[in-house]
Enzyme design. Structure first.
Site, short mmCIF file in Angstrom:
data_model
loop_
_atom_site.label_atom_id
_atom_site.label_comp_id
_atom_site.label_asym_id
_atom_site.label_seq_id
_atom_site.Cartn_x
_atom_site.Cartn_y
_atom_site.Cartn_z
N GLU A 84 0.84 -1.19 0.00
CA GLU A 84 0.00 0.00 0.00
C GLU A 84 0.88 1.25 0.00
O GLU A 84 0.40 2.35 0.23
CB GLU A 84 -0.95 0.01 1.19
CG GLU A 84 -0.26 -0.06 2.54
CD GLU A 84 -1.21 0.19 3.70
OE1 GLU A 84 -1.73 1.32 3.77
OE2 GLU A 84 -1.44 -0.73 4.49
N CYS A 118 -3.36 -3.33 4.39
CA CYS A 118 -2.45 -4.41 4.82
C CYS A 118 -2.78 -5.76 4.21
O CYS A 118 -2.15 -6.76 4.54
CB CYS A 118 -2.48 -4.52 6.35
SG CYS A 118 -2.15 -2.95 7.15
N HIS A 248 -2.99 -10.56 11.50
CA HIS A 248 -2.39 -9.28 11.14
C HIS A 248 -2.21 -8.50 12.44
O HIS A 248 -3.13 -8.42 13.25
CB HIS A 248 -3.32 -8.52 10.18
CG HIS A 248 -2.95 -7.08 10.05
ND1 HIS A 248 -1.70 -6.69 9.63
CD2 HIS A 248 -3.64 -5.94 10.32
CE1 HIS A 248 -1.65 -5.37 9.64
NE2 HIS A 248 -2.81 -4.89 10.05
N1 ACO Z 1 -0.20 1.97 30.86
C1 ACO Z 1 -0.82 0.89 30.33
N2 ACO Z 1 -1.81 0.99 29.39
C2 ACO Z 1 -2.16 2.22 28.98
C3 ACO Z 1 -1.56 3.39 29.50
C4 ACO Z 1 -0.54 3.23 30.49
N3 ACO Z 1 0.07 4.27 31.03
N4 ACO Z 1 -2.12 4.46 28.90
C5 ACO Z 1 -3.04 4.00 28.02
N5 ACO Z 1 -3.06 2.64 28.08
C6 ACO Z 1 -3.87 1.73 27.29
C7 ACO Z 1 -5.30 2.20 27.10
O1 ACO Z 1 -6.11 1.86 28.19
C8 ACO Z 1 -5.66 1.46 25.82
O2 ACO Z 1 -5.99 0.13 26.15
P1 ACO Z 1 -7.29 -0.55 25.52
O3 ACO Z 1 -7.02 -0.65 24.02
O4 ACO Z 1 -7.37 -1.86 26.18
O5 ACO Z 1 -8.43 0.37 25.77
C9 ACO Z 1 -4.34 1.42 25.04
O6 ACO Z 1 -3.31 1.70 25.99
C10 ACO Z 1 -4.25 2.47 23.95
O7 ACO Z 1 -4.60 3.70 24.52
P2 ACO Z 1 -5.71 4.64 23.82
O8 ACO Z 1 -5.91 5.84 24.67
O9 ACO Z 1 -6.88 3.84 23.42
O10 ACO Z 1 -4.84 5.03 22.55
P3 ACO Z 1 -5.17 6.04 21.41
O11 ACO Z 1 -6.63 6.18 21.23
O12 ACO Z 1 -4.39 7.27 21.70
O13 ACO Z 1 -4.57 5.28 20.14
C11 ACO Z 1 -4.96 3.60 18.45
C12 ACO Z 1 -4.68 3.87 19.91
C13 ACO Z 1 -6.41 4.01 18.13
C14 ACO Z 1 -4.79 2.11 18.18
C15 ACO Z 1 -3.99 4.42 17.58
O14 ACO Z 1 -2.67 4.05 17.88
C16 ACO Z 1 -4.23 4.23 16.09
O15 ACO Z 1 -5.09 4.90 15.52
N6 ACO Z 1 -3.43 3.36 15.40
C17 ACO Z 1 -3.55 3.13 13.97
C18 ACO Z 1 -4.80 2.35 13.60
C19 ACO Z 1 -4.72 0.87 13.87
O16 ACO Z 1 -3.64 0.32 14.05
N7 ACO Z 1 -5.88 0.18 13.83
C20 ACO Z 1 -5.94 -1.25 14.00
C21 ACO Z 1 -6.55 -2.00 12.83
S1 ACO Z 1 -6.29 -1.26 11.25
C22 ACO Z 1 -4.60 -1.38 10.80
O17 ACO Z 1 -4.07 -2.44 10.77
C23 ACO Z 1 -3.89 -0.16 10.43
#
Ligand code: ACO
Length: 455
Positions: A84, A118, A248
């Site tokens: 991609e 992906c 994945h």
């Molecule tokens: N210690 C331990 N865990 C923590 C801490 C900490 N200090 N702070 C946050 N966390 C946890 C949260 O509770 C959360 O856990 P959960 O998923 O069980 O709820 C996790 O860490 C992530 O924190 P969020 O606040 O949910 O993170 P954010 O919303 O800022 O971003 C996300 C996460 C949405 C995955 C982002 O990184 C993203 O958009 N990534 C790209 C998209 C992606 O990978 N999607 C997946 C499928 S599509 C693909 O393959 C591209």
């Protein structure tokens, strides 16, 4: 008559020679300690400087595959690329790779590029397997390449980047056989992650929606796979049917949650009375609806706990590279296969059944299974693959650690120059792994030329 046991006969993996540490990145980004390392389950993230692009990643991995397994250009009748990372709206990466074949006069090679987030690597693999099983097959082998440079704009998605490439040799009598007639897919229209800005390497991403799309595609593919197995072989499929389950991996925590999700589907597939008797601690969830549980904390917690032991046995070994390099996009699920193959002695892997879930946003997803050969004799192809991949752990450790500030500077350089022409990359090639191709220059007509670090 189909050729027998069509599948993967050889595998090669490449990742860049530098990484940033996720714990340092947490401090640098000012997020709470543990968010990337525990919350997302990531330890290190590989990334490319301006010296590498999608063409160089693929040139490197294909030439390494051919050299290490002594594949001759004339042995190859099909070459497919799944990516991609788009540099050109017309010219395929596959056509760039023809530079490796043309000098020996080999141009009778089918295949071009497949793109859908992906998922492109899986589409390419399915195409190659179909070619070998088709009336068009001429007895030669296919090469499938999955490669990407996974980078996100500054913000919450950035720590889920990565970069790398996988090349697979496909043909009959393979040690890693794709099971016939047992493949399920879920393809839908969604704007969870997409790249409409052709001047940028960054996607637009709706993180929460992307997780929901991923989990719902997983549910659907698994349910369809189990239905097909029932119809075809009268087999009742559950996680017990697999010795290993690959996913994945956008980030490792999502994979653990996905494994727990399959345990939930298994639980819901049992007759209610049996389910509650067998798993009294889960009885409260006997009537939940899958589509209402994507973000249900109680369900998640209960099934993460219930499936922990099985996750550690069947899936955790496949997450080494995902944890150390990050989401490589198309190669991600195949890096899971490599991680699995280097996680155990050959006797523990021979004869295993491996489930595979491939997901690409937008969305395209499939589930299929691989049967690992039982042939552990000294000159078997399985032994050759495992011997070749032995160096992966050493290479992961041999990478150079760069600071988050340096990582950010390099991503800024890429951001500024990713479609610049003419352009001469400035970053050093000193620490690249031997045999790595790198971008030499982009001329005023956007034509790219490459050089290679000595092997
Ligand atoms: N210690 C331990 N865990 C923590 C801490 C900490 N200090 N702070 C946050 N966390 C946890 C949260 O509770 C959360 O856990 P959960 O998923 O069980 O709820 C996790 O860490 C992530 O924190 P969020 O606040 O949910 O993170 P954010 O919303 O800022 O971003 C996300 C996460 C949405 C995955 C982002 O990184 C993203 O958009 N990534 C790209 C998209 C992606 O990978 N999607 C997946 C499928 S599509 C693909 O393959 C591209």
């Amino acid at each position: 008559m189909w050729p027998k046991d069509v599948g993967i006969k050889a595998m090669e993996l490449y990742f860049p020679a530098q990484y940033v540490d996720q714990e340092e990145l947490e401090k640098f980004d000012g997020v709470s300690a543990g968010k990337y390392t525990i919350g997302l389950g990531q330890s290190r993230m590989g990334f490319c400087t301006d010296r590498e692009d999608i063409n160089s990643l693929c040139l490197t991995v294909v030439s390494r595959l051919m050299e290490r397994y002594r594949v001759k250009p004339e042995d190859i009748g099909r070459l497919e690329v799944g990516t991609e990372t788009i540099l050109d709206k017309s010219k395929s990466v596959k056509s760039v790779l023809m530079q490796l074949f043309e000098p020996s006069g080999s141009t009778d090679i089918e295949g071009v590029d497949s793109t859908n987030a992906c998922y492109g690597g899986t589409a390419a693999l399915f195409n190659a397997v179909s070619w070998v099983e088709s009336s068009a097959w001429d007895g030669r082998l296919a090469i499938v390449v999955a490669a990407d440079n996974a980078v996100y704009a500054k913000g919450s998605a950035r720590p889920t980047g990565g970069a790398g490439a996988i090349a697979m040799l496909v043909g009959p009598n393979a040690p890693l056989v794709l099971d016939q007639g047992l493949r399920s897919s879920c393809m839908r229209h969604a704007y969870d992650f997409y790249k409409p800005d052709l001047r940028s390497e960054y996607p637009i991403v709706d993180g929460k929606l992307s997780i929901q799309c991923y989990l719902s595609a997983l549910d659907t593919c698994y349910t369809r796979y189990t239905d097909k197995a029932k119809r075809k072989n009268n087999a009742t499929i559950s996680l017990k049917s697999f010795d290993a389950m690959l996913f994945h991996s956008p980030y490792c925590k999502l994979v653990q949650k996905s494994f727990a999700r399959l345990a939930l589907v298994d639980f819901l597939n049992l007759p209610k009375a049996e389910a509650s008797k067998k798993f009294p601690e889960l009885a409260a969830f006997a009537n939940v609806k899958l589509e209402e549980t994507y973000f249900d904390r109680d369900v998640e917690k209960a099934f993460l706990a219930a499936s922990k032991g099985d996750f550690e046995e069947k899936t955790k070994p496949s997450l080494l590279i995902a944890n150390q390099v990050g989401n490589m996009y198309t190669p991600s699920v195949y890096s899971g296969l490599v991680s699995l193959l280097i996680s155990k002695p050959i006797d523990a892997l021979a004869g295993s059944k491996v489930g595979v879930f491939s997901y690409g946003s937008g969305l395209a997803s499939s589930m299929y299974s691989i049967s690992i050969s039982r042939d552990v004799s000294r000159d078997s192809e399985l032994v050759k693959i495992m011997t070749n991949l032995e160096r992966v752990k050493r290479e992961l450790e041999a990478r150079e650690q760069l600071s988050p500030a340096e990582y950010t500077r390099i991503l800024d350089v890429r951001e500024k120059n990713c479609h610049a022409a003419p352009y001469e990359p400035k970053e050093s090639v000193e620490n690249m792994f031997p045999g790595t191709y790198y971008l030499n220059k982009v001329d005023e007509l956007n034509r790219r030329t490459y050089k290679r670090v000595l092997s």
